[in-house]
Design a protein around this motif. Structure first.
Motif, mmCIF file in Angstrom:
data_model
loop_
_atom_site.group_PDB
_atom_site.id
_atom_site.type_symbol
_atom_site.label_atom_id
_atom_site.label_comp_id
_atom_site.label_asym_id
_atom_site.label_seq_id
_atom_site.Cartn_x
_atom_site.Cartn_y
_atom_site.Cartn_z
ATOM 1 N N ARG A 117 0.822 -1.217 0.000
ATOM 2 C CA ARG A 117 0.000 0.000 0.000
ATOM 3 C C ARG A 117 0.853 1.263 0.000
ATOM 4 N NH1 ARG A 117 -4.552 0.643 -1.914
ATOM 5 N NH2 ARG A 117 -5.665 -0.808 -0.550
ATOM 6 N N THR A 118 1.885 1.340 0.849
ATOM 7 C CA THR A 118 2.670 2.576 0.928
ATOM 8 C C THR A 118 3.478 2.806 -0.343
ATOM 9 O OG1 THR A 118 4.424 1.402 2.124
ATOM 10 C CG2 THR A 118 2.825 2.619 3.444
ATOM 11 N N ASP A 120 2.444 2.021 -3.280
ATOM 12 C CA ASP A 120 1.496 2.583 -4.238
ATOM 13 C C ASP A 120 1.160 4.031 -3.887
ATOM 14 O OD1 ASP A 120 -0.187 1.955 -6.635
ATOM 15 O OD2 ASP A 120 -1.750 2.688 -5.279
ATOM 16 N N TRP A 121 1.120 4.377 -2.600
ATOM 17 C CA TRP A 121 0.969 5.782 -2.223
ATOM 18 C C TRP A 121 2.072 6.623 -2.851
ATOM 19 C CZ3 TRP A 121 -0.130 6.393 3.770
ATOM 20 C CH2 TRP A 121 -1.449 5.978 4.041
ATOM 21 N N MET A 122 3.315 6.117 -2.767
ATOM 22 C CA MET A 122 4.438 6.861 -3.315
ATOM 23 C C MET A 122 4.351 6.937 -4.838
ATOM 24 S SD MET A 122 6.154 8.185 -0.859
ATOM 25 C CE MET A 122 6.767 9.134 -2.212
ATOM 26 N N GLN A 124 1.659 7.153 -6.595
ATOM 27 C CA GLN A 124 0.710 8.226 -6.866
ATOM 28 C C GLN A 124 1.328 9.596 -6.588
ATOM 29 O OE1 GLN A 124 -3.309 7.480 -5.127
ATOM 30 N NE2 GLN A 124 -2.513 5.443 -4.651
ATOM 31 N N ALA A 125 2.061 9.703 -5.480
ATOM 32 C CA ALA A 125 2.654 10.982 -5.091
ATOM 33 C C ALA A 125 3.663 11.479 -6.115
ATOM 34 C CB ALA A 125 3.315 10.854 -3.720
ATOM 35 N N TRP A 353 5.015 4.864 6.266
ATOM 36 C CA TRP A 353 3.592 5.050 6.574
ATOM 37 C C TRP A 353 3.415 6.121 7.642
ATOM 38 C CZ3 TRP A 353 0.325 2.278 10.543
ATOM 39 C CH2 TRP A 353 -1.042 2.362 10.260
ATOM 40 N N LEU A 356 4.463 9.682 6.055
ATOM 41 C CA LEU A 356 3.508 10.271 5.127
ATOM 42 C C LEU A 356 2.253 10.755 5.852
ATOM 43 C CD1 LEU A 356 3.851 7.783 2.140
ATOM 44 C CD2 LEU A 356 4.657 10.143 2.233
ATOM 45 N N ARG A 357 1.835 10.024 6.872
ATOM 46 C CA ARG A 357 0.639 10.418 7.606
ATOM 47 C C ARG A 357 0.914 11.599 8.535
ATOM 48 N NH1 ARG A 357 -2.354 5.462 10.234
ATOM 49 N NH2 ARG A 357 -3.942 7.080 10.434
#
Length: 473
Positions: A117-118, A120-122, A124-125, A353, A356-357
């Motif tokens: 998940r993280t 994929d967050w990156m 997108q970022a 994680w 980023l949060r």
């Protein structure tokens, strides 16, 4: 150590860490020690009997800390940053306390799924397209080795691991001279050999690979019976930020069926800011891309993300599945140990994680934009000084400069004396490089807690020490 002692000393370590961070501006960035000082202060033989923790901790404070270079210092302007934002340090406490081996899904399901998940967050970022998968490696060196091994196997029709390189066509890999030395090591370790790393000429402000020369080298090697395997592009090279035209290189790779790996270990973090993405336009066409959140984004080392367009190629290159590593009765799982050379894996995703949060992309973007602006401002101020010249214009927050000398003086020796005098002073820390064969002094802003005042202080230190008669020719 019992549970109560573990609690006590964990709290003591956390308190020490907070006090240490608060005291950094009062410390010299680099320690005033000579080689061997620390070694001689440590007992020559190991202890036979247990020692009390208060004595061990006291020795840590008295013998070890005074010999450390302080990478979290806000006036650390050398190399590239190796940031450890406090929130990522807290996450690492938790990782260390659990001490899980996260090599398979079954050995820590949460670690595997949070990593997916993280990453994929990156993705997108950074603005990379859907379809890219990724894995958190220990460093860009490992990610680059993975890429070189994969390009080797693809070129050899997946026979290299089984048959070895003896009797195979001579493999060729292409890059400029602006890439990191980890590329050389990957070429060594992969068995391809340094003589088969073809250095393509560069040109322009950002010292980009000459794509015409790249294509000509590939064609000539094929005509000579060699086997081109892949290209390694650079975005923000370590020396002065060398950056290739990735879109043009991707076109060459496509035409010749070669694997393209993009090393954006430092500069990749800046791609969370849309206005900087032109520096790696075309990265979406690469087979793999690496960037290090542990450099500029603030995730504590080690945390390097390798994005992959076809992860199955990497798994095919690296995966070994003995019976004791199989997970039975589960379909569609990811075992990230099959995506890297080491089998053992730390829980690296947790700190990313948390980071980023706790900070959010907006705050991280603001930090990077400030660093770029402050570096550009310092370059302009130095350019306005009569005794300084800018050697390489800022690439994001990195530039290089030189102090001028009299015509009869050795300019290289003079600038080495200057950078050594600056570092011995202790208020800031810089490193040198060579540009077109001549010594230049690098400056980059990237430490997580640097302020505009710290960059102003750097200008004052550089110009003050340059005026000091001790380094004048």
């Amino acid at each position: 150590m019992n549970t109560n002692e573990f609690r006590q000393w964990s709290q003591r370590a956390a308190d020490w860490g907070a006090d240490y961070r608060n005291s950094l501006r009062e410390r010299p960035v680099r320690p005033p020690v000579d080689p061997g000082d620390i070694f001689r202060s440590i007992e020559a033989t190991p202890p036979e009997d247990a020692e009390p923790m208060d004595r061990i901790f006291a020795d840590f404070e008295e013998k070890i800390v005074p010999g450390m270079t302080h990478w979290q210092h806000p006036r650390f302007f050398a190399y590239f940053p190796a940031n450890a934002a406090p929130v990522s340090v807290v996450a690492e406490y938790l990782v260390s306390a659990m001490a899980a081996q996260c090599m398979l899904w079954q050995t820590s399901p949460a670690a595997t799924e949070l990593e997916t998940r993280t990453v994929d967050w990156m993705r997108q970022a950074l603005g990379l397209p859907e379809g890219f998968s990724g894995v958190i490696q220990d460093s860009a060196s490992s990610a680059t080795l993975n890429a070189v091994l994969t390009m080797r196997e693809r070129a050899l029709d997946w026979q290299g691991n089984r048959q070895g390189l003896a009797g195979q066509a001579r493999l060729r890999v292409y890059s400029s001279d602006q890439v990191h030395t980890s590329i050389d090591r990957a070429i060594w370790v992969s068995g391809i050999g340094e003589d088969n790393l073809v250095r393509i000429p560069v040109s322009g402000r950002f010292r980009s690979m000459d794509t015409a020369a790249l294509e000509a080298a590939i064609v000539a090697d094929r005509a000579a019976g060699m086997l081109p395997a892949g290209i390694i592009g650079s975005v923000g090279g370590t020396s002065i930020g060398g950056t290739d035209d990735i879109a043009a290189i991707a076109g060459v790779a496509r035409r010749h069926g070669l694997y393209l790996h993009v090393d954006a270990a430092w500069a990749g973090s800046a791609m969370i800011c849309p206005e900087y993405r032109h520096f790696w336009a075309g990265a979406e066409h690469a087979d793999s891309v690496v960037f290090n959140p542990h450099k500029w984004l603030g995730a504590q080392f080690d945390c390097s993300i390798q994005f992959l367009r076809q992860p199955e190629d990497l798994v095919r290159t690296l995966a070994i599945k003995p019976e004791f590593l199989k997970t039975h009765g589960r379909d569609g799982i990811i075992n990230y140990s099959e995506w890297s050379v080491p089998l053992g894996r730390r829980f690296r995703a947790l700190k990313l994680w948390f980071l980023l949060r706790a900070h959010g992309l907006q705050n991280l973007r603001a930090m990077i934009r400030n660093h770029v602006a402050w570096s550009e401002g310092l370059a302009a101020r130095l350019a306005g000084e009569p005794d300084f010249e800018i050697v390489s214009e800022p690439m994001l927050s990195l530039f290089s400069f030189r102090h001028k000398t009299t015509s009869s003086a050795d300019a290289d020796e003079h600038n080495l004396r200057l950078v050594n005098a600056i570092n011995d002073d202790g208020r800031i820390y810089l490193t040198q490089t060579r540009v077109d064969g001549q010594v230049a002094i690098r400056f980059q802003v990237g430490q997580f807690e640097t302020t505009a005042g710290d960059v102003d202080a750097a200008f004052a230190v550089i110009t003050e020490i340059a005026r000091n008669s001790a380094i004048q020719p």
